[in-house]
Design a protein around this motif. Structure first.
Motif: not given
Lengths: 448, 107
Positions: A257, A260, A267, A279-284
């Motif tokens: 994070t 990122l 983002p 990158f606003s909807g990225v999941s980690l």
């Protein structure tokens, strides 16, 4: 389903070499990428090239290549790097020579075209509001942040090592993915995802626990032997970020994070030469020890404009430091700074800006009130931007004179003078920038 | 409570722009961070009040905020006379901010 394994061998010009060797030897990598070019580095390299036409590429190129080429050749790992800086062609020739010395048969390509100094004159610089031509003889360099095209061409043509100058950092990683998976250059979602992979890897150890440790709160295991990251990337562009077993550091949701969000501004609109990444909807998701699955990046059409870094000479910086300790050290430091300003008052016409710090008290955020806390010691630091070298020299001399002609108990003077090489930015239509991949002859193999 | 107890941060730069992330350790603390760590408070805490323009971006699924401070670096690392021209130290200072409330993660 095919997976590409891509690793980061350096996150800045002076980065550690041993972790890159580990990746080359046992990373089972398809690609190893070295990002070695900061904003100003290329302007410094351009100055070096002006002084010597065979210079201007990364000074650590020899050491890095000698360290990793044997393992990369043995394992079929191809290298992409911006170590060409201001002189990719000579860097590629040098790499060929090193490969020959090591008895390796490698195809090496240079990517050129990012140097736009010859057409920058009429572009208005963001910082100055004036055209680049107004800098006159102070103008040193102009390099566009190019996208993947030249690197992809070189890889398509079979290059084992691709050496470019200024390219966007994520593009160094996106290019091998475009090459291997054959992604279309208008497949914005995949280009956005590949950009995320590149962004997470481009600072190397910054995603494996570097620039992260805060003892007792955010501890990092075996930081001394920190490993560099690699990504396992699927054809759809989603990826797992990980590192080699047995190396130090860690890959967690928290490390990913932080990286990122590092230096991306908005983002949802990370501006890149080939795509606007979102990158606003990225999941980690942590899916195993030191394994983080990354998904949900997206993208949209690029702006058609490339960022250009313009390097120019901006006077000289003179600086000096001296320490004070014990009771009343802050007041003695403040007296020293006041003396410096008084003694340098006759240089006001050539000193356009100065900075007076007490390190340990207010050198990082001078606008914050220091309060009443009395530190056990402070270090006076005085720096000034001067129009000429002689005045910059005088700044350090005046700090040194505080030994005999200043407050009580000053010790440990250091001083320096350096020319300021500043960077300004502008935008240039991508169509104005012609990126080319150039193949090089090698002892036993030829590209094309 | 200091923000440091419930969040971590990373700072970067591009030109004269600082980019500071603030990230919750625990999802339970995200609402508190989102409410308390406003753009105005961050700029008052660390910014050059005279020259700084700040934008806050929120990523709820990562429990993270991203602050972009324009004009915060005295011309940026290539020109600045500052010791920490990148402004790399600033994020740790943001974490000194006093937060009114209690960490839900410790309840």
């Amino acid at each position: 389903m095919s997976i590409v394994r891509i690793g980061a061998g350096a996150g800045f010009q002076g980065d550690r070499i041993a972790p890159a060797v580990e990746l080359a030897e046992r990373g089972e990598l398809d690609f190893l990428v070295f990002e070695c070019l900061a904003e100003r580095t290329i302007a410094l390299a351009q100055q070096a090239r002006l002084a010597d036409p065979t210079a201007g590429y990364d000074p650590l190129l020899d050491r890095r290549m000698r360290a990793v080429l044997p393992a990369c050749a043995r394992n079929g790992t191809r290298i992409v790097t911006n170590m060409g800086a201001a002189n990719p062609r000579t860097a590629a020739e040098r790499t060929c020579a090193i490969a020959r010395e090591l008895g390796l048969s490698l195809r090496v390509a240079a990517v050129t075209g990012d140097d736009v100094l010859d057409r920058i004159q009429n572009y208005i610089l963001d910082e100055t509001g004036a055209p680049a031509s107004a800098l006159g003889q102070r103008l040193v360099s102009a390099n566009a942040y190019v996208g993947v095209s030249g690197i992809v061409d070189a890889l398509d043509a079979g290059a084992d090592v691709v050496i470019c100058g200024r390219a966007s950092d994520p593009a160094l990683f996106l290019a091998p993915l475009v090459h291997r998976f054959g992604w279309a250059m208008d497949d914005w979602v995949r280009l956005g995802r590949g950009t995320l992979v590149g962004h997470l890897l481009e600072c190397a150890a910054q995603v494996t626990g570097g620039y992260f440790a805060d003892p007792g709160v955010k501890d990092v295991p075996d930081l001394a032997r920190i490993g560099f990251p690699l990504a396992e990337v699927s054809e759809g562009g989603n990826a797992t970020i990980t590192k080699l077993p047995g190396t130090g550091g860690m890959v967690t949701r928290a490390t990913c994070t932080e990286q990122l969000l590092y230096e991306i501004h908005d983002p949802a609109r990370y501006l890149q030469p080939d795509v606007i990444a979102d990158f606003s909807g990225v999941s980690l998701e942590e899916i195993g020890p030191d394994r983080v699955a990354v998904s949900g990046a997206s993208g949209m059409a690029a702006t058609g404009q490339l960022k250009v870094s313009v390097g120019y000479r901006d006077g000289w910086r003179g600086e000096g430091q001296i320490s004070y300790a014990g009771v009343n050290c802050v007041e003695r430091g403040r007296l020293g700074l006041a003396l410096l300003r008084e003694r340098l008052a006759d240089c006001a016409a050539v000193i356009s800006e100065d900075r007076a710090d007490l390190i340990g008290l207010d050198s990082i955020l001078p606008q914050r009130r220091a309060g009443t806390w009395e530190p056990p010691e402070v270090r006076l630091r005085y720096a000034a931007r001067c129009a000429d070298e002689a005045t910059a020299q005088r700044v350090g001399e005046e700090v040194e004179s505080l030994y005999l002609c200043g407050p009580a108990g000053g010790g440990g003077v250091t001083r320096s003078v350096r020319e300021i090489l500043a960077i300004a930015s502008t935008l240039m239509p991508a169509a104005e920038v012609a990126v080319r991949a150039e193949a090089l002859k090698e002892a036993t193999a030829y590209l094309r | 409570m200091k923000l440091h107890e419930i969040a971590h941060a990373r700072t970067g730069d591009k030109g004269d722009i600082s980019n500071i992330s603030v990230i919750a350790y625990r999802p339970e603390d995200w609402p508190l961070i989102e409410r308390e760590v406003t753009a105005e408070r961050v700029v008052a805490h660390v910014g050059h009040v005279d020259a700084c323009e700040v934008t806050r971006y929120a990523l709820p699924q990562l429990q993270a905020l991203n602050f972009v401070l324009k004009g915060n670096l005295r011309g940026g690392v290539t020109r600045s006379l500052a010791l920490d021209g990148h402004g790399k130290c600033i994020g740790s200072v943001v974490l000194e901010m006093e937060i009114a409330g209690q960490s839900r993660g410790e309840e």
